[in-house]
Design a protein around this motif. Structure first.
Motif, PDB file in Angstrom:
ATOM      1  N   SER A  91     -22.331  42.175 -13.811  1.00  0.00           N
ATOM      2  CA  SER A  91     -21.008  41.527 -13.796  1.00  0.00           C
ATOM      3  C   SER A  91     -19.947  42.315 -14.555  1.00  0.00           C
ATOM      4  O   SER A  91     -19.166  41.761 -15.320  1.00  0.00           O
ATOM      5  CB  SER A  91     -21.091  40.100 -14.357  1.00  0.00           C
ATOM      6  OG  SER A  91     -22.001  39.338 -13.624  1.00  0.00           O
ATOM      7  N   ASN A 120     -17.472  41.796  -0.309  1.00  0.00           N
ATOM      8  CA  ASN A 120     -16.056  41.523  -0.028  1.00  0.00           C
ATOM      9  C   ASN A 120     -15.154  41.925  -1.198  1.00  0.00           C
ATOM     10  O   ASN A 120     -14.297  41.155  -1.640  1.00  0.00           O
ATOM     11  CB  ASN A 120     -15.856  40.048   0.346  1.00  0.00           C
ATOM     12  CG  ASN A 120     -14.511  39.802   0.986  1.00  0.00           C
ATOM     13  OD1 ASN A 120     -13.924  40.706   1.589  1.00  0.00           O
ATOM     14  ND2 ASN A 120     -14.001  38.592   0.847  1.00  0.00           N
ATOM     15  N   ILE A 121     -15.374  43.142  -1.690  1.00  0.00           N
ATOM     16  CA  ILE A 121     -14.594  43.645  -2.817  1.00  0.00           C
ATOM     17  C   ILE A 121     -14.054  45.050  -2.500  1.00  0.00           C
ATOM     18  O   ILE A 121     -14.112  45.959  -3.338  1.00  0.00           O
ATOM     19  CB  ILE A 121     -15.410  43.637  -4.134  1.00  0.00           C
ATOM     20  CG1 ILE A 121     -16.774  44.291  -3.948  1.00  0.00           C
ATOM     21  CG2 ILE A 121     -15.527  42.227  -4.676  1.00  0.00           C
ATOM     22  CD1 ILE A 121     -17.595  44.431  -5.222  1.00  0.00           C
ATOM     23  N   ASP A 141     -14.012  38.317  -9.396  1.00  0.00           N
ATOM     24  CA  ASP A 141     -14.455  36.971  -9.739  1.00  0.00           C
ATOM     25  C   ASP A 141     -15.957  36.900  -9.460  1.00  0.00           C
ATOM     26  O   ASP A 141     -16.368  36.673  -8.321  1.00  0.00           O
ATOM     27  CB  ASP A 141     -13.687  35.932  -8.922  1.00  0.00           C
ATOM     28  CG  ASP A 141     -14.164  34.516  -9.172  1.00  0.00           C
ATOM     29  OD1 ASP A 141     -15.026  34.302 -10.058  1.00  0.00           O
ATOM     30  OD2 ASP A 141     -13.680  33.610  -8.461  1.00  0.00           O
ATOM     31  N   TYR A 142     -16.755  37.130 -10.473  1.00  0.00           N
ATOM     32  CA  TYR A 142     -18.199  37.191 -10.268  1.00  0.00           C
ATOM     33  C   TYR A 142     -18.811  35.838  -9.924  1.00  0.00           C
ATOM     34  O   TYR A 142     -19.898  35.787  -9.352  1.00  0.00           O
ATOM     35  CB  TYR A 142     -18.893  37.842 -11.475  1.00  0.00           C
ATOM     36  CG  TYR A 142     -18.872  39.344 -11.342  1.00  0.00           C
ATOM     37  CD1 TYR A 142     -19.733  39.990 -10.473  1.00  0.00           C
ATOM     38  CD2 TYR A 142     -17.957  40.113 -12.046  1.00  0.00           C
ATOM     39  CE1 TYR A 142     -19.701  41.359 -10.314  1.00  0.00           C
ATOM     40  CE2 TYR A 142     -17.922  41.485 -11.899  1.00  0.00           C
ATOM     41  CZ  TYR A 142     -18.795  42.107 -11.028  1.00  0.00           C
ATOM     42  OH  TYR A 142     -18.764  43.464 -10.862  1.00  0.00           O
ATOM     43  N   SER A 143     -18.140  34.750 -10.214  1.00  0.00           N
ATOM     44  CA  SER A 143     -18.681  33.447  -9.801  1.00  0.00           C
ATOM     45  C   SER A 143     -18.692  33.347  -8.279  1.00  0.00           C
ATOM     46  O   SER A 143     -19.550  32.685  -7.698  1.00  0.00           O
ATOM     47  CB  SER A 143     -17.871  32.306 -10.416  1.00  0.00           C
ATOM     48  OG  SER A 143     -16.547  32.306  -9.920  1.00  0.00           O
ATOM     49  N   ALA A 144     -17.764  34.021  -7.621  1.00  0.00           N
ATOM     50  CA  ALA A 144     -17.709  34.016  -6.148  1.00  0.00           C
ATOM     51  C   ALA A 144     -18.765  34.937  -5.538  1.00  0.00           C
ATOM     52  O   ALA A 144     -19.116  34.776  -4.369  1.00  0.00           O
ATOM     53  CB  ALA A 144     -16.314  34.430  -5.676  1.00  0.00           C
ATOM     54  N   LEU A 145     -19.279  35.890  -6.309  1.00  0.00           N
ATOM     55  CA  LEU A 145     -20.264  36.839  -5.775  1.00  0.00           C
ATOM     56  C   LEU A 145     -21.703  36.387  -5.989  1.00  0.00           C
ATOM     57  O   LEU A 145     -22.617  36.947  -5.403  1.00  0.00           O
ATOM     58  CB  LEU A 145     -20.089  38.215  -6.430  1.00  0.00           C
ATOM     59  CG  LEU A 145     -18.754  38.916  -6.252  1.00  0.00           C
ATOM     60  CD1 LEU A 145     -18.819  40.310  -6.839  1.00  0.00           C
ATOM     61  CD2 LEU A 145     -18.328  38.962  -4.817  1.00  0.00           C
ATOM     62  N   ASP A 147     -23.546  33.828  -5.029  1.00  0.00           N
ATOM     63  CA  ASP A 147     -24.318  33.420  -3.855  1.00  0.00           C
ATOM     64  C   ASP A 147     -24.739  34.623  -3.020  1.00  0.00           C
ATOM     65  O   ASP A 147     -25.868  34.678  -2.519  1.00  0.00           O
ATOM     66  CB  ASP A 147     -23.514  32.445  -2.991  1.00  0.00           C
ATOM     67  CG  ASP A 147     -23.345  31.089  -3.654  1.00  0.00           C
ATOM     68  OD1 ASP A 147     -24.113  30.776  -4.593  1.00  0.00           O
ATOM     69  OD2 ASP A 147     -22.442  30.337  -3.237  1.00  0.00           O
TER      70      ASP A 147
END
Length: 170
Positions: A91, A120-121, A141-145, A147
């Motif tokens: 992260s 998607n980065i 935004d690592y919370s979005a990655l 999953d």
């Protein structure tokens, strides 16, 4: 416990190529952020500024030190697929530069493109260093990655498990 490799916050450079423009951009970024610049010296290729563009040059360390440098970096600058992968796993905010021109027949840029697309980065790719320094994209935004990373880990484990079972059968 895992110790910090440096007391001060730092930008880590892990460049395998000899692109001086990437290294100069990393230096400018560290100055802009007020951070030390640490580089892992590659034995794959060198450029004349390798020992002078960073505040600290790291050589001769093993995988544990490599991962520790990434874990504690504020930012990672790289031209390496593995530099990206370990930045994502830990992260870390990172930016990636192409090692080779897209037209180079020895280019490994598709590996970089694929991992950036998977998560998607694509905005982490620095294609124009001068513009990038003026228009830095938002932080990852690592919370979005999470999953995506979990799904990819599960797919990899299933693949390895299947491969090992097929070996046991033979």
């Amino acid at each position: 416990p895992i110790e910090r490799p440096m007391e001060e916050p730092y930008v880590l450079c892990y460049f395998l190529g000899n692109n001086e423009e990437s290294k100069k951009a990393a230096r400018a970024y560290a100055v802009k952020k007020g951070l030390k610049l640490v580089t892992i010296l590659s034995d794959e290729s060198q450029s004349p500024i390798d020992v002078s563009f960073a505040d600290k040059v790291i050589t001769g360390k093993g995988p544990d030190a490599f991962l520790n440098l990434i874990r504690h970096a504020e930012y990672v600058m790289t031209d390496s697929f593995h530099g990206i992968a370990f930045s994502i796993i830990h992260s870390r905010q990172f930016f990636v530069f192409y090692r080779n021109k897209p037209t180079d027949k020895n280019s490994r840029n598709t590996r970089i493109d694929n991992i950036l697309n998977t998560f998607n980065i694509l905005n982490r790719l620095v294609s124009n260093p001068a513009d990038w320094l003026e228009n830095e994209p938002a932080a990852i935004d690592y919370s979005a990655l999470g999953d995506i990373l979990d799904r990819r880990r599960n797919e990899s484990m299933a693949y390895l498990d299947n491969a090992l079972r097929s070996i046991e059968k033979n």
